[in-house]
Scaffold this motif. Sequence first.
Motif, short mmCIF file in Angstrom:
data_model
loop_
_atom_site.label_atom_id
_atom_site.label_comp_id
_atom_site.label_asym_id
_atom_site.label_seq_id
_atom_site.Cartn_x
_atom_site.Cartn_y
_atom_site.Cartn_z
N THR A 23 -0.17 54.57 18.74
CA THR A 23 1.12 54.03 19.18
C THR A 23 0.96 52.59 19.67
OG1 THR A 23 1.82 56.23 19.83
CG2 THR A 23 3.07 54.38 20.74
N VAL A 24 1.58 51.67 18.93
CA VAL A 24 1.47 50.25 19.25
C VAL A 24 2.63 49.80 20.13
CG1 VAL A 24 1.43 47.94 18.25
CG2 VAL A 24 0.26 49.81 17.11
N ILE A 25 3.84 50.30 19.82
CA ILE A 25 5.02 50.02 20.63
C ILE A 25 5.51 51.37 21.16
CG2 ILE A 25 7.40 49.12 20.61
CD1 ILE A 25 5.30 46.94 20.16
N ASP A 26 5.64 51.44 22.48
CA ASP A 26 5.78 52.74 23.14
C ASP A 26 7.12 52.83 23.88
OD1 ASP A 26 5.28 55.14 24.28
OD2 ASP A 26 3.75 54.44 25.68
N ILE A 41 4.30 37.03 26.80
CA ILE A 41 2.88 36.80 27.02
C ILE A 41 2.21 38.17 27.16
CG2 ILE A 41 3.26 34.55 28.12
CD1 ILE A 41 2.71 35.93 30.84
N GLY A 42 0.89 38.18 27.09
CA GLY A 42 0.19 39.45 27.26
C GLY A 42 -1.11 39.47 26.49
N PRO A 43 -1.96 40.45 26.81
CA PRO A 43 -3.27 40.51 26.19
C PRO A 43 -3.21 40.74 24.67
CG PRO A 43 -2.93 42.38 27.69
CD PRO A 43 -1.74 41.49 27.81
N SER A 44 -4.27 40.38 24.01
CA SER A 44 -4.41 40.62 22.57
C SER A 44 -4.30 42.11 22.30
CB SER A 44 -5.78 40.07 22.15
OG SER A 44 -5.98 40.32 20.80
N GLY A 45 -3.52 42.47 21.29
CA GLY A 45 -3.36 43.88 20.94
C GLY A 45 -2.26 44.59 21.70
N SER A 46 -1.51 43.89 22.54
CA SER A 46 -0.48 44.55 23.35
C SER A 46 0.82 44.78 22.57
CB SER A 46 -0.20 43.76 24.63
OG SER A 46 0.21 42.45 24.36
N VAL A 226 10.32 35.12 31.16
CA VAL A 226 9.00 35.42 30.61
C VAL A 226 8.76 36.92 30.73
CG1 VAL A 226 6.51 35.00 30.81
CG2 VAL A 226 8.12 33.15 31.29
N CYS A 227 8.27 37.53 29.63
CA CYS A 227 7.99 38.97 29.63
C CYS A 227 6.50 39.18 29.47
CB CYS A 227 8.68 39.65 28.45
SG CYS A 227 10.45 39.57 28.55
N PHE A 228 5.92 39.95 30.34
CA PHE A 228 4.51 40.30 30.22
C PHE A 228 4.40 41.64 29.51
CE2 PHE A 228 0.65 42.41 31.88
CZ PHE A 228 -0.29 41.54 31.34
N PHE A 229 3.78 41.61 28.31
CA PHE A 229 3.59 42.81 27.52
C PHE A 229 2.24 43.42 27.83
CE2 PHE A 229 6.22 43.94 23.72
CZ PHE A 229 7.35 43.27 24.14
N ASP A 230 2.23 44.75 27.93
CA ASP A 230 0.97 45.45 28.11
C ASP A 230 1.09 46.79 27.42
OD1 ASP A 230 -1.64 45.68 29.22
OD2 ASP A 230 -0.81 47.05 30.71
N GLN A 237 8.83 41.38 33.96
CA GLN A 237 9.50 40.20 33.42
C GLN A 237 10.30 39.51 34.51
OE1 GLN A 237 12.66 41.06 30.60
NE2 GLN A 237 12.54 43.23 31.14
N GLY A 238 10.57 38.22 34.28
CA GLY A 238 11.35 37.49 35.27
C GLY A 238 11.44 36.02 34.92
N LYS A 239 12.08 35.27 35.81
CA LYS A 239 12.11 33.82 35.64
C LYS A 239 10.69 33.31 35.71
CE LYS A 239 16.61 32.43 37.33
NZ LYS A 239 17.31 33.55 37.98
N PRO A 240 10.38 32.24 34.92
CA PRO A 240 8.99 31.78 34.92
C PRO A 240 8.45 31.45 36.31
CG PRO A 240 10.42 30.31 33.62
CD PRO A 240 11.22 31.50 33.97
N GLU A 241 9.28 30.84 37.14
CA GLU A 241 8.76 30.46 38.46
C GLU A 241 8.38 31.69 39.28
OE1 GLU A 241 11.67 29.57 37.15
OE2 GLU A 241 13.32 29.60 38.61
#
Length: 260
Positions: A23-26, A41-46, A226-230, A237-241
């Motif tokens: 499962t790549v997208i969950d 943004i997020g790690p390789s393979g996320s 910005v969304c952090f994928f894991d 996720q949230g405003k960049p600041e």
Amino acid sequence: MTDTDADTIIKFDKVVKRFDSFTVIDELDFEVKRGEKVTIIGPSGSGKSTVLRILMTLEPISGGVVYVDGDTLWHEKGSDGQLRPASERHLRKMREKMGMVFQQFNLFPHMSVRRNLTEAPIQVLGMPKAEARQRADELLEMVGLTQHADKYPHQLSGGQQQRVGIARALAMRPKIMLFDEPTSALDPELVGEVLNVIRRLAEEHDLTMLLVTHEMNFARQISDRVCFFDRGKVLEQGKPEDLFTNPKEERTREFLKAVL
Ligand code: ADP
Ligand code: MG
């Protein structure tokens, strides 16, 4: 089959993507508003590239629903259980809403720079040649490549090729631009010229942008969100600041510590 409010241009509703049993997208829930500039943004393979490839209809999904501009991307289950577009015509219509810029520039090597920009508008949209050519020349001016219009991709630097890639995507007048690590294949001294073109696009109010990048300073400057994928989900996720200065999740903190 509209199930999104008018402000929402992209919506993933419990989307699942499996490769065999992996499962790549969950059960991903994810939305982008019209005109919003969102960075993933997020790690390789996320699963960052997979999300863009699903949107661009380059990958079928295994479950859930994807909406683009008020319409569903995938309708039918094939014999392998994957959801597919109901028809080629529907797929083309949906694909035309989006332009994608890849890490590897993927230009047509046997066509001049100008023809790289005119080919799809003429062949796919049926645009008159003179109009396609005029539009191409405007876009080449915008990305600073007017003098290179008659060259072939191999005669250009990586940064110039990627600027052609961006102009080529824009030639189709998409509502949504998708960027998958557009500067990752470039020598460091060529990154800035490409980011400057993308920065200029980010100032366009109507254009929706979804960008995967490791250029954190750039993401901070241009993103509304910005969304952090894991592991195939949006962990935070949230405003960049907020996300960059005050990440809530330990995994986000670890990731940012490693890349900033
Ligand atoms: P990211 O862009 O965040 O680095 P990807 O979306 O490219 O991640 O990939 C997510 C996961 O899916 C990775 O583990 C990758 O190996 C796997 N994957 C991607 N495409 C395929 C494929 N065509 N077949 C099998 N596994 C794949
Ligand atoms: Mg990727």
